[in-house]
Enzyme design. Sequence first.
Site, PDB file in Angstrom:
ATOM      1  N   ASP A  97     -12.748  70.579   4.383  1.00 17.51           N
ATOM      2  CA  ASP A  97     -14.129  70.072   4.389  1.00 17.51           C
ATOM      3  C   ASP A  97     -14.731  70.474   5.743  1.00 17.51           C
ATOM      4  O   ASP A  97     -14.004  70.656   6.723  1.00 17.51           O
ATOM      5  CB  ASP A  97     -14.088  68.553   4.247  1.00 17.51           C
ATOM      6  N   ASP A 114     -18.866  71.684   1.748  1.00 15.05           N
ATOM      7  CA  ASP A 114     -19.989  71.560   2.677  1.00 15.05           C
ATOM      8  C   ASP A 114     -19.971  72.565   3.827  1.00 15.05           C
ATOM      9  O   ASP A 114     -20.836  72.518   4.701  1.00 15.05           O
ATOM     10  CB  ASP A 114     -20.158  70.118   3.189  1.00 15.05           C
ATOM     11  N   HIS A 171     -16.320  68.740   7.773  1.00 14.81           N
ATOM     12  CA  HIS A 171     -16.222  67.643   8.748  1.00 14.81           C
ATOM     13  C   HIS A 171     -14.757  67.288   9.016  1.00 14.81           C
ATOM     14  O   HIS A 171     -13.926  67.360   8.098  1.00 14.81           O
ATOM     15  CB  HIS A 171     -16.951  66.403   8.225  1.00 14.81           C
ATOM     16  N   HIS A 191     -13.025  60.379   5.528  1.00 13.73           N
ATOM     17  CA  HIS A 191     -13.495  59.670   6.729  1.00 13.73           C
ATOM     18  C   HIS A 191     -13.071  58.192   6.745  1.00 13.73           C
ATOM     19  O   HIS A 191     -13.317  57.495   7.729  1.00 13.73           O
ATOM     20  CB  HIS A 191     -15.024  59.736   6.839  1.00 13.73           C
ATOM     21  N   TYR A 229     -22.777  69.045  -0.515  1.00 10.20           N
ATOM     22  CA  TYR A 229     -24.001  68.277  -0.783  1.00 10.20           C
ATOM     23  C   TYR A 229     -25.170  69.103  -1.287  1.00 10.20           C
ATOM     24  O   TYR A 229     -26.242  68.549  -1.506  1.00 10.20           O
ATOM     25  CB  TYR A 229     -24.360  67.460   0.472  1.00 10.20           C
TER      26      TYR A 229
HETATM   27 ZN   LIG Z   1     -17.854  66.816   4.778  1.00 10.49          ZN
END
Ligand SMILES: [Zn+2]
Length: 340
Positions: free
Chosen positions: A194, A283, A196, A160, A322
């Site tokens: 991932d 995740d 995201h 990110h 996580y």
């Molecule tokens: Zn992520």
Amino acid sequence: MKVIANPKHAEHAAPGEWENGTVIPCFECPPRFDAIRAALVTAGGFDFEEPPKASEDALAGVHHPAYVAYLREASAEAKKARDSNAKQLWPTVFPYGPNPRATGARALRGTYCYDTYTPILPGTFASALGGAASAARAADLVASRSESAVYVLTRPPGHHAEPDRCGGYCYLNNTAVAAERLSKLGPVAVLDLDVHHGNGTQHIFYARPDVLTVSVHGDPAALYPFYSGYADETGTGPGLGANANFPIPVGTGPKEYRPVMAAARDAVARFKPAFLVFAFGADAHESDPIGGMKLPTKFFAEMGAAVRELNLPTVIVQEGGYNLTALGPCVAEVLGAFAG
Ligand SMILES: [Zn+2]
């Protein structure tokens, strides 16, 4: 398989994160690293190594020098602060208007950060730079062909991190550091699985024809980072066609994930890269507290096998994941597919 482990990761440990006006425990924490390491030790066959001393040179071509200087100086400022509150630098106001002017310390916090999950702490810069150094070392090992696949065990994550802003727990983009380094030797593909969208990686290479960025992730209409990751973002200028996004609905399970993962992998294969950087997050696991997908642990072996089928020299970079119980086994499943 060689594992390059960030020796400085624990120097960054956020006391919490701001979610909708409330401070909650930070999901991105040092025990994540320990959980992965323990799972790999149990699985066996992994050779842990620390990178050489970190140098900011690894960030050239990835992050703007003024942003790197800000991270370095803000971390030093937090370290010098006497009271504990001043040891955490959180942005609370973000740039606005046609010509935002950032001349004071508080303005810089909002200039160089885009959310309320990503504070600067005394050890943030050292920790993040240790991750970048680990990614650079892994890239060098793969480039020299002495290893076909190397795993970067690090946190905080990186995908990110924008060229000039931190966000999403990320400060320096480790995946992009590896890709930039390898791009000196041939075309590179980044495959980000991932849950995201890898917004930072996309934007760092958005105008580059020599680095393909491909990401499978939760629909940004519902999932972080909210402002990017749509399928019509395909690159710009000479990089047009060298970015591919595969947004999927929150709640996706193996049956629906499998063909999307195959399409993303095929997009990588069509690019005919010389090297692959695999940005891996656990995740999308069914028990992840922030992902919302429904992939069971055993699916991660299939994910690893699908990426391995590309048969490319590969740097695997740890991004998110996580659930502290599921994280280690998921990483072991993915890497096991590469080793096997
Ligand atoms: Zn992520």
